[in-house]
Write an enzyme that holds these catalytic residues in place. Structure first.
Site, PDB file in Angstrom:
ATOM      1  N   CYS A  58      23.148  66.175  56.370  1.00 11.50           N
ATOM      2  CA  CYS A  58      21.748  65.904  55.896  1.00 11.50           C
ATOM      3  C   CYS A  58      21.062  64.594  56.650  1.00 11.50           C
ATOM      4  CB  CYS A  58      21.585  65.542  54.578  1.00 11.50           C
ATOM      5  SG  CYS A  58      21.692  67.093  53.396  1.00 11.50           S
ATOM      6  N   GLU A  60      19.348  62.318  55.592  1.00  7.93           N
ATOM      7  CA  GLU A  60      19.430  61.041  54.727  1.00  7.93           C
ATOM      8  C   GLU A  60      20.711  60.202  55.182  1.00  7.93           C
ATOM      9  OE1 GLU A  60      17.071  63.911  52.043  1.00  7.93           O
ATOM     10  OE2 GLU A  60      18.362  63.979  53.490  1.00  7.93           O
TER      11      GLU A  60
END
Length: 142
Positions: A58, A60
């Site tokens: 991801c 993030e």
């Protein structure tokens, strides 16, 4: 949840949008993230799509790793945005809420981090622990 975003928060959302506009690649990179440190530095990154979805990383996680790699460990606010697919009618880049694994990761590295998320027709900023009720903890194991 705090409904109003500061100018710094709007800048963070714009930074996430800019990185995914620059690096968008169909079936490779469609989510971008931006992270602001407690000292005001902004880092951006895109997610890494893999043909085996369990290997996908991801945005993030990528941006947290990037900031840590540059020596920063105190995080203030994070946001992720999704670029529309080529056949999508909605052509807007939109803020998305972090997945469960990213919520855990953000909380592991910054329990006091705030996250910008979509809320009704607006954006809101909330504490990561508000997105992670009854959080897992190694100390809870018998």
């Amino acid at each position: 949840m705090r409904a109003e975003l500061s100018i710094e928060d709007e800048t963070l959302v714009a930074a996430a949008g800019e990185i995914i506009k620059k690096r968008y690649e169909w079936e490779r990179h469609h989510v971008g993230a931006a992270l602001r440190t407690k000292t005001g530095e902004i880092f951006t990154a895109v997610h890494l799509e893999a043909s085996l979805s369990r290997v996908t990383v991801c945005a993030e996680a990528m941006v947290i790793g990037k900031a840590i790699s540059e020596g920063y460990k105190e995080f203030d606010t994070i946001v992720a945005v999704r670029h529309p697919d080529p056949d999508s009618e909605d052509r807007e880049i939109r803020v998305v809420s972090p997945c469960g694994m990213c919520r855990e990761l953000i909380a592991d590295y910054a329990e006091d981090c705030r996250v910008i998320v979509p809320r009704e027709e607006n954006l809101a900023k909330t504490d990561i622990l508000d997105l992670l009720p009854m959080r897992y903890s190694r100390q809870q194991q018998p």
